[in-house]
Write an enzyme that holds these catalytic residues in place. Sequence first.
Site, PDB file in Angstrom:
ATOM      1  N   GLY A   1       3.079  -0.139  21.491  1.00  0.00           N
ATOM      2  CA  GLY A   1       3.325  -1.330  20.666  1.00  0.00           C
ATOM      3  C   GLY A   1       4.779  -1.489  20.290  1.00  0.00           C
ATOM      4  CB  ALA A   2       7.691   0.030  21.559  1.00  0.00           C
TER       5      ALA A   2
ATOM      6  CG  ASN B   1      -6.451  -3.324  23.457  1.00  0.00           C
ATOM      7  OD1 ASN B   1      -5.879  -2.745  22.519  1.00  0.00           O
ATOM      8  ND2 ASN B   1      -7.621  -3.923  23.325  1.00  0.00           N
TER       9      ASN B   1
ATOM     10  CE1 TYR C   1      -1.736  -1.180   8.817  1.00  0.00           C
ATOM     11  CE2 TYR C   1      -1.277  -0.414   6.591  1.00  0.00           C
ATOM     12  CZ  TYR C   1      -0.858  -0.654   7.888  1.00  0.00           C
ATOM     13  OH  TYR C   1       0.437  -0.355   8.258  1.00  0.00           O
TER      14      TYR C   1
ATOM     15  CB  ALA D   1     -10.150   3.469   6.186  1.00  0.00           C
TER      16      ALA D   1
ATOM     17  CB  ILE E   1       9.122  -1.099   7.072  1.00  0.00           C
ATOM     18  CG1 ILE E   1       8.838   0.351   6.617  1.00  0.00           C
ATOM     19  CG2 ILE E   1      10.293  -1.154   8.042  1.00  0.00           C
ATOM     20  CD1 ILE E   1       9.943   1.034   5.836  1.00  0.00           C
TER      21      ILE E   1
HETATM   22  P1  NAP Z   1       4.661  -5.317  13.971  1.00  0.00           P
HETATM   23  O1  NAP Z   1       6.034  -5.839  13.748  1.00  0.00           O
HETATM   24  O2  NAP Z   1       3.485  -6.189  13.707  1.00  0.00           O
HETATM   25  O3  NAP Z   1       4.576  -4.762  15.475  1.00  0.00           O
HETATM   26  C1  NAP Z   1       3.400  -4.171  15.926  1.00  0.00           C
HETATM   27  C2  NAP Z   1       3.484  -4.042  17.428  1.00  0.00           C
HETATM   28  O4  NAP Z   1       2.244  -3.479  17.891  1.00  0.00           O
HETATM   29  C3  NAP Z   1       3.663  -5.385  18.142  1.00  0.00           C
HETATM   30  O5  NAP Z   1       4.600  -5.244  19.180  1.00  0.00           O
HETATM   31  C4  NAP Z   1       2.258  -5.662  18.660  1.00  0.00           C
HETATM   32  O6  NAP Z   1       2.206  -6.433  19.844  1.00  0.00           O
HETATM   33  C5  NAP Z   1       1.784  -4.262  18.992  1.00  0.00           C
HETATM   34  N1  NAP Z   1       0.336  -4.196  19.114  1.00  0.00           N
HETATM   35  C6  NAP Z   1      -0.586  -4.733  18.261  1.00  0.00           C
HETATM   36  N2  NAP Z   1      -1.814  -4.469  18.713  1.00  0.00           N
HETATM   37  C7  NAP Z   1      -1.680  -3.771  19.877  1.00  0.00           C
HETATM   38  C8  NAP Z   1      -2.585  -3.229  20.799  1.00  0.00           C
HETATM   39  N3  NAP Z   1      -3.905  -3.336  20.641  1.00  0.00           N
HETATM   40  N4  NAP Z   1      -2.099  -2.574  21.887  1.00  0.00           N
HETATM   41  C9  NAP Z   1      -0.772  -2.442  22.075  1.00  0.00           C
HETATM   42  N5  NAP Z   1       0.142  -2.938  21.214  1.00  0.00           N
HETATM   43  C10 NAP Z   1      -0.303  -3.597  20.128  1.00  0.00           C
HETATM   44  O7  NAP Z   1       4.412  -4.000  13.112  1.00  0.00           O
HETATM   45  P2  NAP Z   1       5.459  -2.949  12.507  1.00  0.00           P
HETATM   46  O8  NAP Z   1       5.732  -3.348  11.126  1.00  0.00           O
HETATM   47  O9  NAP Z   1       6.572  -2.710  13.460  1.00  0.00           O
HETATM   48  O10 NAP Z   1       4.516  -1.660  12.436  1.00  0.00           O
HETATM   49  C11 NAP Z   1       4.570  -0.602  13.393  1.00  0.00           C
HETATM   50  C12 NAP Z   1       3.664   0.527  12.902  1.00  0.00           C
HETATM   51  O11 NAP Z   1       4.120   0.973  11.621  1.00  0.00           O
HETATM   52  C13 NAP Z   1       2.212   0.093  12.711  1.00  0.00           C
HETATM   53  O12 NAP Z   1       1.346   1.151  13.069  1.00  0.00           O
HETATM   54  C14 NAP Z   1       2.130  -0.170  11.226  1.00  0.00           C
HETATM   55  O13 NAP Z   1       0.830  -0.041  10.734  1.00  0.00           O
HETATM   56  C15 NAP Z   1       3.064   0.899  10.688  1.00  0.00           C
HETATM   57  N6  NAP Z   1       3.578   0.603   9.334  1.00  0.00           N
HETATM   58  C16 NAP Z   1       4.318  -0.515   9.103  1.00  0.00           C
HETATM   59  C17 NAP Z   1       4.769  -0.766   7.794  1.00  0.00           C
HETATM   60  C18 NAP Z   1       5.600  -1.973   7.453  1.00  0.00           C
HETATM   61  O14 NAP Z   1       5.872  -2.153   6.253  1.00  0.00           O
HETATM   62  N7  NAP Z   1       6.028  -2.794   8.393  1.00  0.00           N
HETATM   63  C19 NAP Z   1       4.440   0.109   6.775  1.00  0.00           C
HETATM   64  C20 NAP Z   1       3.679   1.226   7.060  1.00  0.00           C
HETATM   65  C21 NAP Z   1       3.259   1.459   8.349  1.00  0.00           C
HETATM   66  P3  NAP Z   1       2.219  -8.064  19.861  1.00  0.00           P
HETATM   67  O15 NAP Z   1       3.670  -8.414  19.773  1.00  0.00           O
HETATM   68  O16 NAP Z   1       1.601  -8.386  21.177  1.00  0.00           O
HETATM   69  O17 NAP Z   1       1.418  -8.500  18.686  1.00  0.00           O
END
Ligand code: NAP
Length: 246
Positions: free
Chosen positions: A12-13, A63, A155, A157, A188
Amino acid sequence: MLLEKKVALITGAARGIGKQIALAFAREGANIAFTDLEANEQSQQTADEIKALGVDVRFYAGNAADFDAAHQVVEQVLADFGHLDILVNNAGITRDTLLMRMTEQQWDQVIQVNLKSAFNFTHAVTPAMMRQRSGSIISLSSVVGINGNAGQANYAASKAGIIALTKSVAKELGSRGIRANAIAPGFILTDMTKALSEDTLKQFVSMIPMRRGGEPEEVAKVALFLACDLSSYVSGQVIQVNGAMA
Ligand code: NAP
């Protein structure tokens, strides 16, 4: 260079925290394999930015919640790069609502994408890492996986599950030279948090002693520490990156 000649796979990068982790690893010399749901302009842009840093990069669409697809990606990464040193389980989604309004689908989707994906990829990389007797597995948990959060039962859980998975993997695979750690970010600034209402945003920031949201790059720096030998005796841990948010 902290990661010279290492190969890292990040799920998911194409954007957000995962993208910044990929860039931080590439700056330290790692070759990068990354996944996202589909190939599009965003994944191409990310691949181009990584390539510009002078390392090898490949994108794999799929996925992360699909067990067979995850195993196919790992097989392909091993065929393309020859080995795999670092896995970052980063793919994640939110489907926020109060428990009493939460549908079965909202529960299942979040558990599948956030928790099962980490199982899928950890399961898929384990044989290769065991054979080479080394590896670092890093999974993205969250502050709410530690504390819980109203409106995020699914989320929270899933992110608590990531912590238990990480600690179990660290215990199972430590004797094979494989380390497993989790990062629990607080608030973040990415697309995920931009989706929150202005009120929720204000409420979050007021709860953060550092009085600001974190940048994805600040999470990436901790991922870099966990990926490289600076953390050679760190395993089974959860590092919070949250500006002192309780
Ligand atoms: P984000 O900006 O929403 O990016 C998430 C990425 O995951 C997107 O590129 C998305 O792809 C991809 N993705 C979603 N579902 C997928 C799937 N089934 N298979 C493959 N890729 C998938 O989220 P983020 O804020 O960078 O978060 C990254 C991680 O950090 C997550 O695990 C999140 O729960 C965790 N986290 C984030 C925060 C925060 O405050 N942002 C806090 C705590 C933890 P698409 O572009 O196709 O949607």
